[in-house]
Design an enzyme around this catalytic site. Structure first.
Site, mmCIF file in Angstrom:
data_model
loop_
_atom_site.group_PDB
_atom_site.id
_atom_site.type_symbol
_atom_site.label_atom_id
_atom_site.label_comp_id
_atom_site.label_asym_id
_atom_site.label_seq_id
_atom_site.Cartn_x
_atom_site.Cartn_y
_atom_site.Cartn_z
ATOM 1 N N GLY A 1 -4.552 -3.657 6.104
ATOM 2 C CA GLY A 1 -3.501 -3.358 7.075
ATOM 3 C C GLY A 1 -3.766 -2.035 7.760
ATOM 4 O O GLY A 1 -4.498 -1.191 7.236
ATOM 5 N N SER B 1 0.852 -1.181 0.000
ATOM 6 C CA SER B 1 0.000 0.000 0.000
ATOM 7 C C SER B 1 0.892 1.238 0.000
ATOM 8 O O SER B 1 1.714 1.412 0.900
ATOM 9 C CB SER B 1 -0.899 -0.026 1.246
ATOM 10 N N LYS C 1 -10.383 -6.239 7.937
ATOM 11 C CA LYS C 1 -9.372 -5.828 8.925
ATOM 12 C C LYS C 1 -9.856 -6.346 10.273
ATOM 13 O O LYS C 1 -10.984 -6.046 10.690
ATOM 14 C CB LYS C 1 -9.235 -4.304 8.985
ATOM 15 N N ASP D 1 -14.014 -1.047 2.731
ATOM 16 C CA ASP D 1 -13.136 -1.130 3.900
ATOM 17 C C ASP D 1 -13.913 -0.518 5.073
ATOM 18 O O ASP D 1 -14.616 -1.229 5.815
ATOM 19 C CB ASP D 1 -11.816 -0.387 3.586
ATOM 20 N N GLU E 1 -11.075 0.980 -3.659
ATOM 21 C CA GLU E 1 -11.435 0.738 -2.262
ATOM 22 C C GLU E 1 -12.079 1.983 -1.665
ATOM 23 O O GLU E 1 -11.541 3.083 -1.790
ATOM 24 C CB GLU E 1 -10.146 0.362 -1.501
ATOM 25 N N LYS F 1 -2.870 5.070 -2.854
ATOM 26 C CA LYS F 1 -3.847 5.934 -2.189
ATOM 27 C C LYS F 1 -4.181 7.089 -3.122
ATOM 28 O O LYS F 1 -3.280 7.658 -3.763
ATOM 29 C CB LYS F 1 -3.257 6.485 -0.882
ATOM 30 N N LYS G 1 -1.175 -1.083 -4.306
ATOM 31 C CA LYS G 1 -2.336 -0.255 -3.963
ATOM 32 C C LYS G 1 -1.852 1.180 -3.836
ATOM 33 O O LYS G 1 -0.886 1.456 -3.130
ATOM 34 C CB LYS G 1 -2.941 -0.763 -2.660
ATOM 35 N N ASP H 1 -7.084 3.233 -3.435
ATOM 36 C CA ASP H 1 -7.838 3.343 -2.171
ATOM 37 C C ASP H 1 -8.090 4.812 -1.878
ATOM 38 O O ASP H 1 -7.154 5.587 -1.712
ATOM 39 C CB ASP H 1 -7.042 2.693 -1.019
HETATM 40 O O1 OSB Z 1 -7.357 2.300 4.329
HETATM 41 O O2 OSB Z 1 -6.264 0.502 4.204
HETATM 42 C C1 OSB Z 1 -6.392 1.627 4.680
HETATM 43 C C2 OSB Z 1 -3.379 2.470 6.868
HETATM 44 C C3 OSB Z 1 -3.986 3.134 7.903
HETATM 45 C C4 OSB Z 1 -5.337 3.348 7.851
HETATM 46 C C5 OSB Z 1 -6.092 2.872 6.770
HETATM 47 C C6 OSB Z 1 -5.481 2.182 5.736
HETATM 48 C C7 OSB Z 1 -4.088 2.002 5.778
HETATM 49 C C8 OSB Z 1 -3.332 1.342 4.728
HETATM 50 C C9 OSB Z 1 -1.988 0.787 5.095
HETATM 51 O O3 OSB Z 1 -3.670 1.293 3.563
HETATM 52 C C10 OSB Z 1 -1.877 -0.676 4.922
HETATM 53 C C11 OSB Z 1 -0.635 -1.220 5.580
HETATM 54 O O4 OSB Z 1 0.387 -1.276 4.911
HETATM 55 O O5 OSB Z 1 -0.682 -1.602 6.784
HETATM 56 MG MG MG Z 2 -8.552 1.195 2.993
#
Ligand code: OSB
Ligand code: MG
Length: 381
Positions: free
Chosen positions: A294, A139, A266, A242, A217, A167, A165, A192
Site C-alpha cells: 500500500g 501497516s 505495488k 518492496d 520487508e 514499521k 505489519k 518493514d
Molecule cells: O513501505 O509499504 C511501505 C506507505 C508509504 C510508503 C511506503 C510504505 C507504506 C506503507 C503503508 O507501509 C501501507 C498502507 O497502509 O497503505
Molecule cells: Mg514497504
C-alpha cells in the site's frame, strides 16, 4: 474485445490529510497532494488512476510533481488519440520513458479501468483474478514507545486484521517487536524497515529470528538485491522485497539470487497492472508468495489494489486497509469497508467503485485538461 481510444485526460489535483500521521524510517506523512488521472474515451466512458506519490521523494525518486510533469510531457501524448486494442498493451507503449513507474501506473491503471468498463468486466475478471474476498492486514507506523505500539496492535487485532505489519528502524526495532510478541505470541506479524539497515547490522537483525515473523520487508538499501541475498543466507526470517523490485526482470534476478522469499507488489512501483500481473505469474511459477503493498492511497488506488489482489498467488494478506483507516471521508462510493479482516471484491465493472464527485470537490485543488497529443518533445508513435 472492444478497443478504446482516449480523447481527453483530466488531471484532478487533490490535497488529502491522513486521519493520523504515519511514520516510517524515512519520515512522517500526514498531508499529501496527489493527482487523480481520469481518462475519457471516445464513447464518453471514464477510467480512473492515481499517482500513489507524496510530495517528497523519500520512498522512491518520484513525487506528485514529477509524475504530473511526466504525464503531461511524455506519457499522455503517447497514448491519447491512439486506438488501444487491449489495456495490456499500454505498459509496453510507455517503455520509451525510463523508470518513472508511478507516473506510468497512474495512466496505465486508468486505461485498464476504462477498458474493463467498455468490455463490461471488472479489472479482476480481465486480469484473470478469481477471488471474491481478499484478506487484509494493517501497516502500523513507528510509535513513540513499545507500549504505545502494543495498544495499537491490540485495537487492530480486535478489528480482525489478518496480518500486522510494524514499521521498524534502528533504535525502534527489537524492543518493539519483543513487546508485541510478548502480548500476542501467535498473531501473523511482520516488520518493514524501508531500507534502514546495512550488512553491518547482520548480527542485530538476526535477533529478529526468535520472533517467528512472517517476514522482514526491505531491510537493506532501496536499490539492492545483492546484499539482501547475503543477508537472506544468514537470516531464518524470510526477506520480502518492496523498494528494490521495479520490473519483472528485477523480480527474476532477485529470485535467481535468493535475495528474498516473498515479494510485495505495488502497482505504482512496478508501473501498472500489466507488470504487476507478470511479476505475480513469475512468482507463482517459482513458489514465491506475493502480497499487495500500500502507498496510503485514496479509494482510487485502493480499488485497483483490491482488483489485483484477486489473483491466486496473492496468498498473504495485503496492506489495503479500509478507507476509514486513512481518511475522514474517502472519495469513492461505496466506502471501502472490511468485515473481520475481509474486503468483499465489488461486483461492478472496472475498479468496481464510483467516484463521489461531491467528496472529490471538497479535496480538489484544481483540474487540468489534456486533449491533444502535442508535446515539445519527440514522442514515438
Ligand atoms: O513501505 O509499504 C511501505 C506507505 C508509504 C510508503 C511506503 C510504505 C507504506 C506503507 C503503508 O507501509 C501501507 C498502507 O497502509 O497503505
Ligand atoms: Mg514497504
Amino acid at each position: 474485445m472492444k478497443s478504446v481510444t482516449i480523447k481527453e485526460v483530466i488531471l484532478h489535483h487533490i490535497n488529502v490529510s491522513l486521519i493520523a500521521p504515519f511514520t516510517t524510517s524515512f519520515g512522517t506523512m500526514q498531508h499529501k497532494d496527489v493527482c487523480l488521472v481520469e481518462v475519457i474515451d471516445e464513447s464518453g466512458l471514464s477510467g480512473w488512476g492515481e499517482t500513489v506519490t507524496s510530495d517528497e521523494p523519500y520512498y522512491n525518486e518520484e513525487t506528485t510533481f514529477t509524475t504530473v510533469y511526466m504525464l503531461k510531457e511524455f506519457l499522455i501524448p503517447r497514448v491519447i488519440h491512439k486506438e488501444i486494442k487491449h489495456a495490456e498493451d499500454v505498459h509496453d507503449m510507455l517503455q520509451f520513458v525510463r523508470r518513472n513507474n508511478i507516473a506510468k501506473a497512474a495512466i496505465e491503471t486508468a486505461i485498464w479501468d476504462v477498458f474493463a468498463k467498455k468490455n463490461g468486466q471488472s479489472i479482476a475478471e480481465l486480469l484473470g483474478g478469481r477471488k471474491h474476498e481478499i484478506e487484509v492486514g494493517k501497516s502500523i507506523g513507528i510509535q513513540k514507545d513499545p507500549a504505545t505500539l502494543v495498544e495499537k496492535v491490540r485495537v487492530y487485532v480486535e478489528e480482525g486484521f489478518r496480518k500486522i505489519k510494524v514499521k521498524i528502524k534502528p533504535g525502534a526495532d527489537i524492543d518493539y517487536i519483543a513487546a508485541v510478541r510478548e502480548v500476542f505470541p501467535d498473531i501473523p506479524l511482520m516488520a518493514d524497515a524501508n531500507s534502514a539497515y546495512t550488512l553491518a547490522d547482520i548480527n542485530h537483525l538476526k535477533q529478529l529470528d526468535r520472533f517467528q515473523l512472517m517476514m522482514i520487508e526491505q531491510p537493506l538499501a532501496h536499490d539492492d538485491i545483492i546484499d539482501h541475498a547475503t543477508l537472506q543466507k544468514e537470516l531464518q526470517t524470510p526477506i520480502c522485497l518492496d523498494e528494490s523490485i521495479h520490473t519483472l526482470e528485477d523480480a527474476r534476478k532477485a529470485i535467481e539470487l535468493g535475495s528474498c522469499k516473498i515479494i510485495n507488489i505495488k502497482i505504482g512501483r512496478v508501473g501498472g497492472l500489466t507488470e504487476s500481473k507478470r511479476i505475480h505469474d513469475l512468482c507463482e511459477a517459482n513458489q514465491i508468495p506475493v502480497w499487495c503493498g500500500g502507498m496510503l492511497e485514496t479509494g482510487v488506488g485502493r480499488a485497483h489494489n483490491i482488483q489485483l489482489t484477486t489473483l491466486a498467488n496473492f496468498t498473504i494478506p495485503g496492506d489495503t486497509a479500509p478507507s476509514s483507516h486513512y481518511w475522514e471521508e474517502d472519495i469513492v462510493t461505496p466506502e471501502i469497508t472490511m468485515n473481520h479482516g475481509i474486503i468483499s471484491v465489488p461486483s461492478g465493472t472496472g475498479i468496481g467503485y464510483e467516484i463521489d464527485k461531491e467528496k472529490l470537490a471538497r479535496v480538489l485543488l484544481r483540474t487540468e485538461k489534456v486533449t491533444s497529443s502535442d508535446s515539445s518533445h519527440p514522442i514515438p508513435s
